[in-house]
Design a protein around this motif. Sequence first.
Motif, short mmCIF file in Angstrom:
data_model
loop_
_atom_site.label_atom_id
_atom_site.label_comp_id
_atom_site.label_asym_id
_atom_site.label_seq_id
_atom_site.Cartn_x
_atom_site.Cartn_y
_atom_site.Cartn_z
N ASP A 1 51.29 67.44 45.03
CA ASP A 1 50.10 67.64 44.22
C ASP A 1 49.82 66.33 43.50
O ASP A 1 50.72 65.56 43.25
CB ASP A 1 50.34 68.67 43.11
CG ASP A 1 50.70 70.01 43.65
OD1 ASP A 1 50.49 70.21 44.85
OD2 ASP A 1 51.20 70.82 42.86
N TRP B 1 49.86 79.94 61.64
CA TRP B 1 49.13 79.43 60.48
C TRP B 1 49.70 78.08 60.06
O TRP B 1 48.97 77.13 59.79
CB TRP B 1 49.22 80.45 59.34
CG TRP B 1 48.72 79.89 58.04
CD1 TRP B 1 47.42 79.75 57.65
CD2 TRP B 1 49.51 79.34 56.97
NE1 TRP B 1 47.36 79.16 56.41
CE2 TRP B 1 48.63 78.90 55.98
CE3 TRP B 1 50.89 79.20 56.77
CZ2 TRP B 1 49.06 78.33 54.80
CZ3 TRP B 1 51.32 78.61 55.59
CH2 TRP B 1 50.42 78.19 54.62
N ALA B 2 51.06 77.99 60.03
CA ALA B 2 51.69 76.75 59.59
C ALA B 2 51.34 75.59 60.52
O ALA B 2 51.19 74.45 60.08
CB ALA B 2 53.21 76.93 59.51
N SER C 1 46.91 75.23 60.25
CA SER C 1 46.09 75.16 59.04
C SER C 1 45.93 73.72 58.56
O SER C 1 45.12 73.45 57.68
CB SER C 1 46.73 75.99 57.92
OG SER C 1 47.97 75.42 57.57
N GLY C 2 46.73 72.79 59.11
CA GLY C 2 46.62 71.40 58.68
C GLY C 2 47.29 71.16 57.34
O GLY C 2 47.19 70.08 56.76
N ARG C 3 48.02 72.15 56.85
CA ARG C 3 48.71 72.02 55.57
C ARG C 3 49.93 71.12 55.77
O ARG C 3 50.68 71.29 56.72
CB ARG C 3 49.13 73.41 55.10
CG ARG C 3 50.00 73.44 53.90
CD ARG C 3 50.38 74.88 53.59
NE ARG C 3 51.46 74.94 52.63
CZ ARG C 3 52.74 74.89 52.95
NH1 ARG C 3 53.08 74.78 54.20
NH2 ARG C 3 53.66 74.94 52.02
N ASP C 4 50.11 70.16 54.86
CA ASP C 4 51.26 69.27 54.93
C ASP C 4 52.29 69.71 53.90
O ASP C 4 52.09 69.53 52.70
CB ASP C 4 50.82 67.83 54.66
CG ASP C 4 52.00 66.87 54.67
OD1 ASP C 4 53.12 67.32 54.99
OD2 ASP C 4 51.81 65.70 54.34
N PRO C 5 53.40 70.31 54.36
CA PRO C 5 54.37 70.83 53.38
C PRO C 5 55.05 69.73 52.57
O PRO C 5 55.64 70.00 51.53
CB PRO C 5 55.40 71.57 54.26
CG PRO C 5 55.21 71.05 55.63
CD PRO C 5 53.81 70.55 55.75
#
Lengths: 146, 172
Positions: B34, B22-23, B26-30
């Motif tokens: 915000d 998932w990490a 998912s394309g999520r940038d940690p």
Amino acid sequence: MRAAILALLLMAAPAWAATEPDEVLADPALEARARQLGTELRCVVCAGESIESSSAGVARDLRLLVRERLVAGDTDDEALDYVVARYGEGVLLRPRFGGHTLALWLMPAGLLVLGGVGAATALRRRGRGTGRALSAEEAEEVERLR
Amino acid sequence: MRRLLFFLPFAVFGAVAGFGLWALTSGRDPNAFDSPVVGRDLPALALEPLADLPLLQTGEIGGGVQVVNVFASWCVPCVAEHPVLVSIAESGVPVHGIAYQDAPEDTLAFLDEHGNPYASVGRDAGRQVLELGLSGVPETFLVVDGAVAYHAAGPILGAPGDAFLAALDAAR
């Protein structure tokens, strides 16, 4: 010798704080609070560093902003809230405890309890042995070995 | 029960591997921050005028779809994104500029050399832009009816699928 080492350490102190002389507040109490807050705020471009230890331009701006808020009479929490309102909770190096950070804060304790229960069960089971008496053959073997 | 226990290591491995997958996908940038300013009204900044160019009044920017770009002449990615800002301005969307920690003559020379897409410009010699949650230059804000709809950190290079340009297209 010890005094010399101590003196060297004291002289090296500014090396791990990026605060520049022109940022320092005249009031030492306010300056001490500003530095404490600086270690709790993440530098937004370097991520792993606090604004207190980063020499990035925006970290300097944020240090000056924190000092401005303290001079304006903000408490430490108010000053942090001010920055969080603009940069989000991600700027806090110590995440706040709340519903969204529950897993983060409770996971270590939870895993410790889980592991402890598992270990205790395993140890108790091992201590109990098989609970079966020796068969005649086994008893004979034991006698022979003696 | 006992037999189920033998599958526990596989279940744990599956959970860890699943999280890793998932990490990665998912394309999520940690490291992404915000941007609390998104969804709020564009804050009023006290900007200084640049020569005799129209001054940007962020507090009363007006309605419709507009773009606010924070730039500096010393910023190399700003040069790279400049043609995209020019084409946005040519397409009829007002683009406004905030010159960040830049000498006025340098900003003017930059606009002379690369063209001036800005309907209005303001200079921030201090820390006004921290109100926007700025982390560096360039950063670009999509403003719809006075409220920030999208915050792009980094240059807008006009690549296909660019998130800012997609948000801009969706807004008009």
